[in-house]
Design a protein around this motif. Structure first.
Motif, PDB file in Angstrom:
ATOM      1  N   VAL A  24       0.932  -1.170   0.109  1.00  0.00           N
ATOM      2  CA  VAL A  24      -0.071   0.078   0.084  1.00  0.00           C
ATOM      3  C   VAL A  24       1.251   1.406   0.434  1.00  0.00           C
ATOM      4  N   LEU A  25       1.217   1.852  -1.170  1.00  0.00           N
ATOM      5  CA  LEU A  25       2.063   2.787  -1.083  1.00  0.00           C
ATOM      6  C   LEU A  25       1.881   4.077  -0.770  1.00  0.00           C
ATOM      7  N   HIS A  26      -0.261   3.958  -1.201  1.00  0.00           N
ATOM      8  CA  HIS A  26      -0.901   5.225  -1.077  1.00  0.00           C
ATOM      9  C   HIS A  26      -2.018   5.411  -0.070  1.00  0.00           C
ATOM     10  N   CYS A  27      -2.029   6.074   0.697  1.00  0.00           N
ATOM     11  CA  CYS A  27      -3.146   5.499   1.897  1.00  0.00           C
ATOM     12  C   CYS A  27      -4.086   6.199   2.415  1.00  0.00           C
ATOM     13  N   PHE A  28      -4.890   6.218   3.233  1.00  0.00           N
ATOM     14  CA  PHE A  28      -5.861   7.247   3.899  1.00  0.00           C
ATOM     15  C   PHE A  28      -5.823   7.345   5.296  1.00  0.00           C
ATOM     16  N   GLN A  29      -6.439   8.715   6.258  1.00  0.00           N
ATOM     17  CA  GLN A  29      -6.717   8.322   7.173  1.00  0.00           C
ATOM     18  C   GLN A  29      -7.234   9.960   7.799  1.00  0.00           C
ATOM     19  N   ASP A  30      -8.439   9.342   9.085  1.00  0.00           N
ATOM     20  CA  ASP A  30      -9.210   9.696   9.132  1.00  0.00           C
ATOM     21  C   ASP A  30      -8.945   9.675  10.652  1.00  0.00           C
ATOM     22  N   PHE A  31      -9.276  11.055  11.453  1.00  0.00           N
ATOM     23  CA  PHE A  31      -9.707  11.080  12.443  1.00  0.00           C
ATOM     24  C   PHE A  31     -10.043  12.210  13.649  1.00  0.00           C
ATOM     25  N   GLU A  32     -10.199  12.034  14.651  1.00  0.00           N
ATOM     26  CA  GLU A  32     -11.172  13.478  15.787  1.00  0.00           C
ATOM     27  C   GLU A  32      -9.956  14.310  16.798  1.00  0.00           C
ATOM     28  N   THR A  33      -9.211  14.987  16.517  1.00  0.00           N
ATOM     29  CA  THR A  33      -8.373  15.775  17.345  1.00  0.00           C
ATOM     30  C   THR A  33      -9.212  17.255  18.169  1.00  0.00           C
ATOM     31  N   ALA A  34      -8.526  17.439  19.004  1.00  0.00           N
ATOM     32  CA  ALA A  34      -8.695  18.676  19.659  1.00  0.00           C
ATOM     33  C   ALA A  34      -8.832  19.913  18.863  1.00  0.00           C
ATOM     34  N   ASN A  35      -7.808  19.990  17.661  1.00  0.00           N
ATOM     35  CA  ASN A  35      -7.906  20.709  16.912  1.00  0.00           C
ATOM     36  C   ASN A  35      -9.130  20.649  15.790  1.00  0.00           C
ATOM     37  N   GLY A  36      -9.742  19.981  15.469  1.00  0.00           N
ATOM     38  CA  GLY A  36     -10.924  19.809  14.493  1.00  0.00           C
ATOM     39  C   GLY A  36     -10.880  18.081  14.070  1.00  0.00           C
ATOM     40  N   PHE A  37     -11.824  17.562  13.174  1.00  0.00           N
ATOM     41  CA  PHE A  37     -12.019  16.391  12.268  1.00  0.00           C
ATOM     42  C   PHE A  37     -10.355  16.587  11.222  1.00  0.00           C
ATOM     43  N   ALA A  38      -9.538  15.782  11.181  1.00  0.00           N
ATOM     44  CA  ALA A  38      -8.898  15.698  10.425  1.00  0.00           C
ATOM     45  C   ALA A  38      -8.744  14.596   9.449  1.00  0.00           C
ATOM     46  N   PHE A  39      -8.225  14.642   8.265  1.00  0.00           N
ATOM     47  CA  PHE A  39      -8.792  13.647   6.636  1.00  0.00           C
ATOM     48  C   PHE A  39      -6.963  14.187   5.716  1.00  0.00           C
ATOM     49  N   VAL A  40      -7.034  12.295   6.300  1.00  0.00           N
ATOM     50  CA  VAL A  40      -4.618  12.783   4.959  1.00  0.00           C
ATOM     51  C   VAL A  40      -5.483  11.989   4.103  1.00  0.00           C
ATOM     52  N   VAL A  41      -4.955  12.000   3.096  1.00  0.00           N
ATOM     53  CA  VAL A  41      -4.372  11.450   1.981  1.00  0.00           C
ATOM     54  C   VAL A  41      -2.681  11.518   2.251  1.00  0.00           C
ATOM     55  N   SER A  42      -1.810   9.943   1.379  1.00  0.00           N
ATOM     56  CA  SER A  42      -0.511   9.971   1.251  1.00  0.00           C
ATOM     57  C   SER A  42       0.162   9.441   0.280  1.00  0.00           C
ATOM     58  N   GLY A  43       1.445   9.262  -0.149  1.00  0.00           N
ATOM     59  CA  GLY A  43       1.831   8.105  -0.620  1.00  0.00           C
ATOM     60  C   GLY A  43       3.182   8.487  -1.234  1.00  0.00           C
ATOM     61  N   SER A  44       3.895   7.447  -1.809  1.00  0.00           N
ATOM     62  CA  SER A  44       4.517   7.371  -2.195  1.00  0.00           C
ATOM     63  C   SER A  44       5.035   6.474  -3.285  1.00  0.00           C
ATOM     64  N   GLU A  45       6.699   6.192  -4.009  1.00  0.00           N
ATOM     65  CA  GLU A  45       6.756   6.091  -5.354  1.00  0.00           C
ATOM     66  C   GLU A  45       7.641   4.533  -4.767  1.00  0.00           C
ATOM     67  N   LYS A  46       8.673   4.346  -3.715  1.00  0.00           N
ATOM     68  CA  LYS A  46       9.102   3.527  -3.341  1.00  0.00           C
ATOM     69  C   LYS A  46       8.930   2.694  -2.182  1.00  0.00           C
ATOM     70  N   VAL A  47       9.051   1.292  -2.421  1.00  0.00           N
ATOM     71  CA  VAL A  47       8.379   0.316  -1.678  1.00  0.00           C
ATOM     72  C   VAL A  47       9.981   0.130  -0.772  1.00  0.00           C
ATOM     73  N   LEU A  48       9.011   0.336   0.587  1.00  0.00           N
ATOM     74  CA  LEU A  48      10.218  -0.107   1.902  1.00  0.00           C
ATOM     75  C   LEU A  48       9.693  -1.022   2.419  1.00  0.00           C
ATOM     76  N   GLU A  49      10.732  -1.653   3.213  1.00  0.00           N
ATOM     77  CA  GLU A  49      11.463  -2.883   3.723  1.00  0.00           C
ATOM     78  C   GLU A  49      10.697  -3.232   4.861  1.00  0.00           C
ATOM     79  N   GLY A  50       9.842  -3.989   5.479  1.00  0.00           N
ATOM     80  CA  GLY A  50       9.215  -4.293   5.980  1.00  0.00           C
ATOM     81  C   GLY A  50       7.194  -4.114   6.456  1.00  0.00           C
ATOM     82  N   ASP A  51       6.414  -3.948   6.926  1.00  0.00           N
ATOM     83  CA  ASP A  51       5.575  -3.827   6.755  1.00  0.00           C
ATOM     84  C   ASP A  51       4.980  -2.475   6.931  1.00  0.00           C
ATOM     85  N   GLN A  52       5.497  -1.437   7.417  1.00  0.00           N
ATOM     86  CA  GLN A  52       5.106  -0.590   7.405  1.00  0.00           C
ATOM     87  C   GLN A  52       5.279   0.386   6.431  1.00  0.00           C
ATOM     88  N   GLN A  53       4.560   0.782   5.205  1.00  0.00           N
ATOM     89  CA  GLN A  53       5.243   2.120   3.748  1.00  0.00           C
ATOM     90  C   GLN A  53       5.295   3.398   4.467  1.00  0.00           C
TER      91      GLN A  53
END
Length: 433
Positions: A24-53
């Motif tokens: 999964v090189l591109h992913c999204f996340q949404d969550f509630e914080t004291a600053n407001g409700f946040a939406f994030v989308v991000s990505g990269s083109e490099k595959v990293l070793e291990g489980d976390q990209q």
């Protein structure tokens, strides 16, 4: 797929890669914080070793900042979150072997009190869909040191996340203030900018659920760029207190030159040598006529013209009686009548505006013009439109009220014009008359 429904909006998130067969090189996340409700989308083109990209690292860092730092200004909060994530990824790539931030991108939207604040780096897209059309709210962010005075183009160096230790993300010029029915689309990668307005708006205008719309858009993106990783989120607003929409449209990237557009048209046509020669000859004739008209033809002899009293009044102070002044003021308050215009071949809203200086919103929403436009609300050839000149920014056409429709008031792309704008003007005219 993630979906959720809250008091003032519902949303869905999706990425188009399967973790079992492809990281999964591109992913999204949404969550509630004291600053407001946040939406994030991000990505990269490099595959990293291990489980976390890398996209997961970026989203975690943005969330960590917004969870632990509470600021009075949401605009500053979303900016600082990306500055922090950028610095973290930069140090990570410097200290951890095998970790590279290749074309790393991120877009974060923070919703607080019915308003949306956003910041981004890299290749992302943020669109506002108002029910009729989409408005890009982001643009390619150039690396520091590039000439900011030059138009953005394909050759510009885009500033990606994690490339520099200290990097300033792009930040919204003002908060987006949506109204009921507005939808906000967040996406990673270059695919979304290539998607045609008609295809995008057709999906968005459908009454299907939010998560189904997002699935359709992801599918369309896959048809444009096969196997191109992408992540997206879609937010649909409702039950809002505000009734007036406000936003800052994104900067327009530099398009091809006139020469490039002509060449592209020729290349798109069948390879007909005779036709190409005719087009080239026609272009030469046009250029020759322009040269003759500008430099060779003798100008007409000067003619003395008597200056009218109206023109003289702009340069000299004239004394008039109170009756004359009252009569002039009454005449000045007169609203011009509507005019009819037959749409010509090749007409656009831009060409019609240049002629009458009336924003397309007033024309499209004029009762006499109902049903006269194509599915994208564009003018149709040979259709007779009624132009409400009383909303014109032209001094010659609307001498009494043209100042109410200057670009400073309606916006460079008429983005400020809506029902509330029209009501304010109509009330003002009624009070004067």
């Amino acid at each position: 797929m993630a979906t959720r429904k809250l008091k003032n909006f519902e949303f869905a998130g999706l990425h188009n890669t399967d973790a079992e067969t492809y990281p999964v090189l591109h992913c999204f996340q949404d969550f509630e914080t004291a600053n407001g409700f946040a939406f994030v989308v991000s990505g990269s083109e490099k595959v990293l070793e291990g489980d976390q990209q890398l996209c997961e690292v970026i989203n975690e860092r943005v969330r960590y900042y917004l969870d632990n730092e509470v600021l009075d200004d949401p605009r500053e909060a979303v900016r600082n979150a990306l500055v922090y994530a950028n610095g973290f990824v930069y140090e990570m790539t410097r200290k951890k072997e095998g970790v590279e931030a290749e074309k790393a991108s991120v877009l974060c939207v923070l919703v607080q009190d019915g308003k949306a604040y956003y910041a981004w780096m890299g290749e992302v897209s943020l669109f506002l869909y108002t029910g009729k059309r989409r408005y890009p709210l982001t643009w390619p962010l150039k690396e520091e040191g590039a000439d900011s005075g030059e138009p953005l183009s394909k050759t510009s160096s885009i500033l990606y996340l994690g490339v520099k230790q200290l990097a300033e993300p792009a930040l919204c010029e003002q908060a987006l203030v949506p109204v009921d029915g507005d939808q906000l689309f967040l996406g990673t990668g270059t695919t979304w900018a290539l998607m045609r307005d008609k295809a995008f708006c057709t999906v968005m205008a459908d009454s299907m659920p939010t998560h189904t719309k997002l699935q359709r858009l992801i599918k369309l993106a896959g048809e444009i760029k096969t196997e191109q990783p992408a992540a997206a989120q879609l937010i649909a607003f409702y039950n809002l207190d505000q009734t007036e929409r406000s936003f800052a449209a994104g900067k327009t990237t530099a398009g091809p030159s006139v020469k490039e557009r002509i060449q592209a048209k020729i290349e798109d046509r069948p390879k007909n040598k005779v036709l190409s020669n005719v087009l080239i000859g026609l272009g030469i004739l046009i250029l020759a006529y322009m040269f003759y008209d500008l430099f060779l033809v003798n100008p007409n002899k000067p003619v003395n013209v008597r200056v009218s009293q109206e023109t003289a009044a702009e340069n000299d102070t004239l004394s008039v009686t109170s009756d004359e002044q009252a009569g002039d003021e009454a005449a000045d308050r007169t609203l011009p009548a509507d005019v009819e215009y037959v749409v010509r071949s090749g007409d656009t809203w831009g060409s019609i505006y240049r002629q009458y200086e009336v924003c397309s919103w007033f024309i499209r929403n004029h009762p006499a013009n109902e049903g006269k436009f194509d599915p994208e609300d564009n003018p149709v050839y040979n259709t007779r439109l009624v132009i409400p000149i009383k909303y014109s920014g032209s001094r010659s056409l609307n001498p009494a009220y043209y100042q109410e429709f200057t670009l400073e008031k309606v916006g460079n792309s008429c983005q400020n014009v809506n029902e509330a704008f029209k009501r304010r003007f109509d009330r003002k005219v009624a009070s004067v008359n």
